[in-house]
Design a protein around this motif. Sequence first.
Motif, short mmCIF file in Angstrom:
data_model
loop_
_atom_site.label_atom_id
_atom_site.label_comp_id
_atom_site.label_asym_id
_atom_site.label_seq_id
_atom_site.Cartn_x
_atom_site.Cartn_y
_atom_site.Cartn_z
N PRO A 57 0.80 -1.23 0.00
CA PRO A 57 0.00 0.00 0.00
C PRO A 57 0.84 1.28 0.00
N THR A 58 1.97 1.29 0.74
CA THR A 58 2.85 2.46 0.79
C THR A 58 4.29 1.97 0.97
N ALA A 59 5.22 2.92 0.86
CA ALA A 59 6.63 2.60 1.09
C ALA A 59 6.91 2.32 2.55
N CYS A 60 6.00 2.70 3.43
CA CYS A 60 6.18 2.44 4.87
C CYS A 60 5.71 1.04 5.26
N HIS A 61 5.15 0.30 4.33
CA HIS A 61 4.74 -1.08 4.59
C HIS A 61 5.89 -2.03 4.23
N THR A 62 5.89 -3.17 4.88
CA THR A 62 6.87 -4.22 4.63
C THR A 62 6.13 -5.47 4.16
N ALA A 63 6.69 -6.14 3.18
CA ALA A 63 6.08 -7.37 2.68
C ALA A 63 6.10 -8.44 3.75
N ALA A 64 4.96 -9.10 3.96
CA ALA A 64 4.87 -10.15 4.98
C ALA A 64 4.38 -11.47 4.40
N GLY A 65 4.26 -11.56 3.08
CA GLY A 65 3.88 -12.83 2.46
C GLY A 65 2.45 -12.82 1.96
N VAL A 94 2.98 7.95 12.37
CA VAL A 94 1.75 8.68 12.03
C VAL A 94 1.76 9.12 10.58
N THR A 95 2.89 9.61 10.10
CA THR A 95 2.99 10.03 8.70
C THR A 95 4.13 9.27 8.03
N CYS A 96 3.89 8.88 6.81
CA CYS A 96 4.88 8.12 6.05
C CYS A 96 5.56 9.06 5.06
N ASN A 97 6.84 9.29 5.25
CA ASN A 97 7.58 10.18 4.35
C ASN A 97 8.49 9.42 3.40
N ARG A 98 8.55 8.10 3.56
CA ARG A 98 9.44 7.33 2.70
C ARG A 98 8.87 7.23 1.29
N GLN A 99 9.76 7.23 0.32
CA GLN A 99 9.38 7.06 -1.08
C GLN A 99 10.04 5.78 -1.59
N SER A 100 9.34 5.08 -2.46
CA SER A 100 9.92 3.88 -3.04
C SER A 100 9.23 3.56 -4.35
N GLU A 101 10.01 3.11 -5.28
CA GLU A 101 9.47 2.64 -6.56
C GLU A 101 9.31 1.12 -6.53
N ASP A 102 9.76 0.50 -5.44
CA ASP A 102 9.78 -0.96 -5.34
C ASP A 102 8.67 -1.45 -4.41
#
Length: 152
Positions: A57-65, A94-102
């Motif tokens: 959903p966002t760059a602040c999320h981590t893949a968990a399977g 609270v706020t996600c500032n990370r950016q990712s294309e992956d």
Amino acid sequence: MKKLVLFLTASLILSSCSIENDGPRIAADFAEVTEIELPEFFEQGKTYEIKVTYLLPTACHTAAGLEVKRGNAEGPGRRDIYVAGVATYDQNVVTCNRQSEDLEKTAKFAIGIDEEDPYTFYLWTGLDNDLENEFTIIEVPVVGPGEPNPGE
């Protein structure tokens, strides 16, 4: 006396723990399934490894399977396979500032084909305006061992 000592020890341990913990509080979200690699048909009695691609959903999320569940433990719903990506995040952020294309991730699961009727895959794609789950639905036919391709 031993019970009193155990009670006091447990009380001391519990009272020294703080309920308000500033450490990560991990929560999970479903992630949209964007692709699944399914064969044209399954052969009864075989096991297949299925590759799934999902989108964080966002760059602040981590893949968990993956979350893969059957519709029911028995009966016709047993061939209904629900598939969703799973992503985790820290609830303290609270706020996600990370950016990712992956944001696109892949995972695999195995399924044994033990019935002769088609299997239906429900790929989670998100929520509609009423917050109801939406799915892409794919049906895969099953042939008996050694039978020809159903498309021939």
